[in-house]
Design a protein around this motif. Structure first.
Motif, mmCIF file in Angstrom:
data_model
loop_
_atom_site.group_PDB
_atom_site.id
_atom_site.type_symbol
_atom_site.label_atom_id
_atom_site.label_comp_id
_atom_site.label_asym_id
_atom_site.label_seq_id
_atom_site.Cartn_x
_atom_site.Cartn_y
_atom_site.Cartn_z
ATOM 1 N N ILE A 111 1.022 -1.022 -0.234
ATOM 2 C CA ILE A 111 0.099 0.326 0.088
ATOM 3 C C ILE A 111 0.475 1.311 -0.016
ATOM 4 N N CYS A 112 1.638 1.195 0.664
ATOM 5 C CA CYS A 112 2.818 2.393 0.466
ATOM 6 C C CYS A 112 3.217 2.215 -0.392
ATOM 7 N N ALA A 113 3.939 1.799 -1.137
ATOM 8 C CA ALA A 113 4.373 1.259 -2.275
ATOM 9 C C ALA A 113 3.832 2.604 -3.504
ATOM 10 N N GLY A 114 2.163 1.884 -3.373
ATOM 11 C CA GLY A 114 1.179 2.755 -4.114
ATOM 12 C C GLY A 114 0.991 4.239 -3.640
ATOM 13 N N ARG A 115 0.863 4.118 -2.190
ATOM 14 C CA ARG A 115 0.887 5.647 -1.642
ATOM 15 C C ARG A 115 1.568 6.440 -1.819
ATOM 16 N N ILE A 116 3.207 5.897 -1.369
ATOM 17 C CA ILE A 116 3.994 7.070 -0.919
ATOM 18 C C ILE A 116 5.235 7.277 -2.309
ATOM 19 N N GLY A 117 5.428 5.609 -2.466
ATOM 20 C CA GLY A 117 6.751 5.526 -3.342
ATOM 21 C C GLY A 117 6.435 6.288 -4.910
ATOM 22 N N SER A 118 4.954 6.214 -5.510
ATOM 23 C CA SER A 118 4.612 6.433 -6.619
ATOM 24 C C SER A 118 4.451 8.550 -6.458
ATOM 25 N N GLY A 119 4.076 8.997 -5.081
ATOM 26 C CA GLY A 119 3.890 10.833 -4.529
ATOM 27 C C GLY A 119 5.748 11.178 -4.911
ATOM 28 N N ILE A 120 6.709 9.979 -3.768
ATOM 29 C CA ILE A 120 8.112 10.808 -4.304
ATOM 30 C C ILE A 120 7.872 10.642 -5.588
ATOM 31 N N GLY A 121 8.317 9.207 -6.187
ATOM 32 C CA GLY A 121 8.642 9.462 -8.584
ATOM 33 C C GLY A 121 8.436 11.109 -9.108
ATOM 34 N N ALA A 122 7.026 10.852 -9.037
ATOM 35 C CA ALA A 122 6.572 12.097 -9.315
ATOM 36 C C ALA A 122 6.700 13.679 -8.806
ATOM 37 N N ALA B 247 7.921 3.196 -10.154
ATOM 38 C CA ALA B 247 8.707 3.698 -8.948
ATOM 39 C C ALA B 247 7.719 2.571 -8.195
ATOM 40 N N VAL B 248 6.649 1.866 -8.218
ATOM 41 C CA VAL B 248 5.900 1.621 -8.066
ATOM 42 C C VAL B 248 5.794 -0.478 -7.544
ATOM 43 N N VAL B 249 6.648 -0.380 -9.640
ATOM 44 C CA VAL B 249 6.287 -2.274 -10.032
ATOM 45 C C VAL B 249 7.866 -2.368 -9.652
ATOM 46 N N TYR B 250 8.740 -1.288 -9.611
ATOM 47 C CA TYR B 250 10.385 -1.856 -9.325
ATOM 48 C C TYR B 250 10.266 -2.006 -7.853
ATOM 49 N N THR B 251 9.662 -1.283 -7.139
ATOM 50 C CA THR B 251 9.843 -1.576 -5.506
ATOM 51 C C THR B 251 9.192 -2.743 -5.384
ATOM 52 N N SER B 252 7.941 -3.054 -5.664
ATOM 53 C CA SER B 252 6.769 -3.740 -5.394
ATOM 54 C C SER B 252 7.614 -5.228 -5.091
ATOM 55 N N MET B 253 8.853 -5.983 -6.594
ATOM 56 C CA MET B 253 9.442 -6.753 -6.639
ATOM 57 C C MET B 253 10.513 -6.531 -5.528
ATOM 58 N N LEU B 254 10.974 -6.119 -4.961
ATOM 59 C CA LEU B 254 11.945 -5.552 -4.580
ATOM 60 C C LEU B 254 11.366 -5.968 -3.427
ATOM 61 N N LEU B 255 10.027 -5.634 -2.725
ATOM 62 C CA LEU B 255 10.094 -6.029 -1.573
ATOM 63 C C LEU B 255 9.446 -7.910 -1.404
ATOM 64 N N PHE B 256 8.839 -8.243 -2.374
ATOM 65 C CA PHE B 256 8.952 -9.449 -2.498
ATOM 66 C C PHE B 256 10.061 -10.418 -2.372
ATOM 67 N N ILE B 257 11.372 -9.934 -2.957
ATOM 68 C CA ILE B 257 12.967 -9.825 -2.521
ATOM 69 C C ILE B 257 13.140 -10.094 -1.053
ATOM 70 N N ILE B 258 12.981 -9.116 -0.632
ATOM 71 C CA ILE B 258 13.319 -8.525 0.688
ATOM 72 C C ILE B 258 12.452 -9.871 1.446
ATOM 73 N N ASP B 259 11.394 -9.334 1.336
ATOM 74 C CA ASP B 259 10.782 -10.498 2.271
ATOM 75 C C ASP B 259 10.875 -12.142 1.933
ATOM 76 N N PHE B 260 11.634 -12.258 0.358
ATOM 77 C CA PHE B 260 11.690 -14.087 1.059
ATOM 78 C C PHE B 260 13.909 -14.115 1.630
ATOM 79 N N ILE B 261 13.485 -13.326 1.759
ATOM 80 C CA ILE B 261 15.553 -13.458 2.149
ATOM 81 C C ILE B 261 15.543 -12.951 3.720
ATOM 82 N N ALA B 262 14.690 -12.371 3.964
ATOM 83 C CA ALA B 262 13.724 -11.831 5.840
ATOM 84 C C ALA B 262 12.796 -13.599 6.316
ATOM 85 N N VAL B 263 12.024 -14.005 5.427
ATOM 86 C CA VAL B 263 11.816 -15.284 5.887
ATOM 87 C C VAL B 263 13.172 -16.778 5.499
#
Length: 259
Positions: free
Chosen positions: A105-116, A235-251
């Motif tokens: 949600i924050c990637a869509g709300r905050i990440g896109s806002g920062i990029g724009a 920004a939203v697309v790359y961040t979403s992909m990065l979040l899942f990678i970080i999540d996998f590494i964290a788990v």
């Protein structure tokens, strides 16, 4: 032959993007510890990001708690395990569902806002004007925003998790006549430090990734006004992909230490 050339070009562009993002990250850490420190701008960004995202995160968390409990209840009733509902819901939400949903949600709300926002400043030459006037735009615009997302995301995840569990408790209170006190006692009895510590660390990395990619895309925006929309979208697309990678590494790392 032409297809091979496109694949090589795409792979080359991908490596260039990784290299530029790595340089951008290294510059962030270099500027982070050099004075002056833009404390006022950092606090303003924290307030804006937290305050403007709180309602969205709260509503989403409440709905997740309601839906998750309503969907799980029939199956648990079938196996006579409905008394496990508080522990199952709380562990699932705190370990995985709450952090990843809030981060997306924050990637869509905050990440896109920062990029724009930074993209608009780049194409209208406001960033160039800051450099000419002697202000360090990277420190003022980028460092403060990345720090703000890193610090605010764990707080937003905490609120989202709490409201999701409250939504689940409300369903159990109405459908199972389980009191709120009993529900939350079972929630706290089932949670351990191994559930809380790894997920808290993970949310800091989520916040850092959201701020970093949003700032990188906006700060390096090109192609005029059309590039602003492209920067926000990518920004939203790359961040979403990065979040899942970080999540996998964290788990994966959590299973090594707590598995």
């Amino acid at each position: 032959m032409e297809n091979d050339s496109k694949v090589v070009t795409s792979f080359k562009n991908f490596l260039i993007e990784i290299g530029e993002l790595s340089y951008f990250t290294a510059r962030f850490f270099k500027e982070l510890f050099n004075p002056p420190f833009e404390l006022k701008e950092f606090l303003r960004q924290c307030y804006n990001m937290g305050n403007r995202s709180l309602l969205l995160v709260s509503v989403t968390g409440f709905i997740i708690g309601l839906v998750f409990t309503l969907q799980s209840r029939p199956t648990l009733e079938e196996f006579g395990a409905v008394s496990w509902m508080p522990s199952m819901v709380s562990i699932s939400i705190i370990r995985e569902i709450g952090p990843i949903i809030t981060a997306l949600i924050c990637a869509g709300r905050i990440g896109s806002g920062i990029g724009a926002e930074l993209g608009s400043m780049r194409v209208t030459e406001q960033i160039d004007a800051m450099e000419v006037s002697g202000t360090n735009p990277f420190k003022y615009l980028v460092v403060t925003r990345i720090l703000a997302t890193t610090m605010m995301l764990p707080i937003l995840v905490f609120f989202g998790d709490a409201i999701a569990i409250f939504g689940s408790a409300m369903v159990e209170n109405m459908k199972g006549n389980v009191s709120y006190l009993l529900y939350f006692n079972q929630v706290f009895d089932s949670l351990q430090f191994s559930d809380l510590i790894p997920t808290t660390f993970k949310t800091f990395f989520f916040g850092f990734a959201i701020g970093l990619v949003g700032c990188y895309k906006g700060y390096n925006c090109k192609k005029g006004t059309a590039g602003v929309g492209l920067a926000a979208n990518s920004a939203v697309v790359y961040t979403s992909m990065l979040l899942f990678i970080i999540d996998f590494i964290a788990v994966f790392v959590t299973n090594i230490f707590y598995g």
